[in-house]
Design an enzyme around this catalytic site. Structure first.
Site, mmCIF file in Angstrom:
data_model
loop_
_atom_site.group_PDB
_atom_site.id
_atom_site.type_symbol
_atom_site.label_atom_id
_atom_site.label_comp_id
_atom_site.label_asym_id
_atom_site.label_seq_id
_atom_site.Cartn_x
_atom_site.Cartn_y
_atom_site.Cartn_z
ATOM 1 C CB CYS A 49 -0.872 -0.007 1.254
ATOM 2 S SG CYS A 49 -1.855 1.479 1.468
ATOM 3 C CB CYS A 52 -0.435 2.268 5.589
ATOM 4 S SG CYS A 52 -1.041 0.657 5.062
ATOM 5 C CB CYS A 98 -5.297 -0.462 2.357
ATOM 6 S SG CYS A 98 -4.037 -0.927 3.567
ATOM 7 C CB CYS A 101 -4.166 2.910 6.028
ATOM 8 S SG CYS A 101 -4.045 2.826 4.232
ATOM 9 C CB CYS A 123 -9.717 -3.451 -11.509
ATOM 10 S SG CYS A 123 -9.383 -2.204 -12.731
HETATM 11 ZN ZN LIG Z 1 -2.791 1.053 3.511
#
Ligand SMILES: [Zn+2]
Length: 135
Positions: A49, A52, A98, A101, A123
């Site tokens: 990510c 984060c 995510c 976060c 996607c």
């Molecule tokens: Zn994240």
């Protein structure tokens, strides 16, 4: 949906992210197709990510969807992402966030007939990811 482990205010996110990253990750924007840096990337590694640093996807689950965005048939771990119904823009879609976060990553589609083990297509916007190549 439980509270994210990484929790920042909008001001704090704006300091951490570029305006382009903020618009997609924190405001559920979408990068234009065929423009992201990972659309056709085949490098082996882990996609984290960008907000984060949590591990989200692996190159081993990435496939060529020709849709213009990086596509994965499965997350690295089912706990890595959160799925949430998204009825915006006159479409019924499933948003991918995510889990660490709660930043927006993209959408997941299924039943499209891609020859993958799951028949799902995560996607994901390139700008939400950071590839860490395996050495
Ligand atoms: Zn994240």
């Amino acid at each position: 949906m439980s509270a994210p482990r990484v929790q920042l205010t909008d001001d704090e996110w704006r300091q951490k992210l570029t305006p382009e990253e903020f618009a997609v990750l924190r405001q559920a924007g979408t990068e234009p197709p065929f423009t992201g840096e990972y659309t056709d990337t085949k490098t082996e590694g882990v996609y984290e990510c960008r907000a984060c640093g949590a591990e989200l996807f692996r190159s081993s689950e990435k496939f060529e969807s020709h849709c213009g965005w990086p596509s994965f048939f499965d997350p690295a771990d089912s706990d890595a992402v959160i799925l949430r119904p998204d009825d915006s823009m006159g479409m019924r879609r499933v948003e991918v966030l995510c889990a660490n976060c709660h930043s927006h990553l993209g959408h997941v589609f299924e039943g499209e007939g891609y020859p993958t083990p799951t028949d799902q297509r995560y996607c994901i916007n390139s700008i939400c990811l950071k590839l860490v190549p395996s050495s």
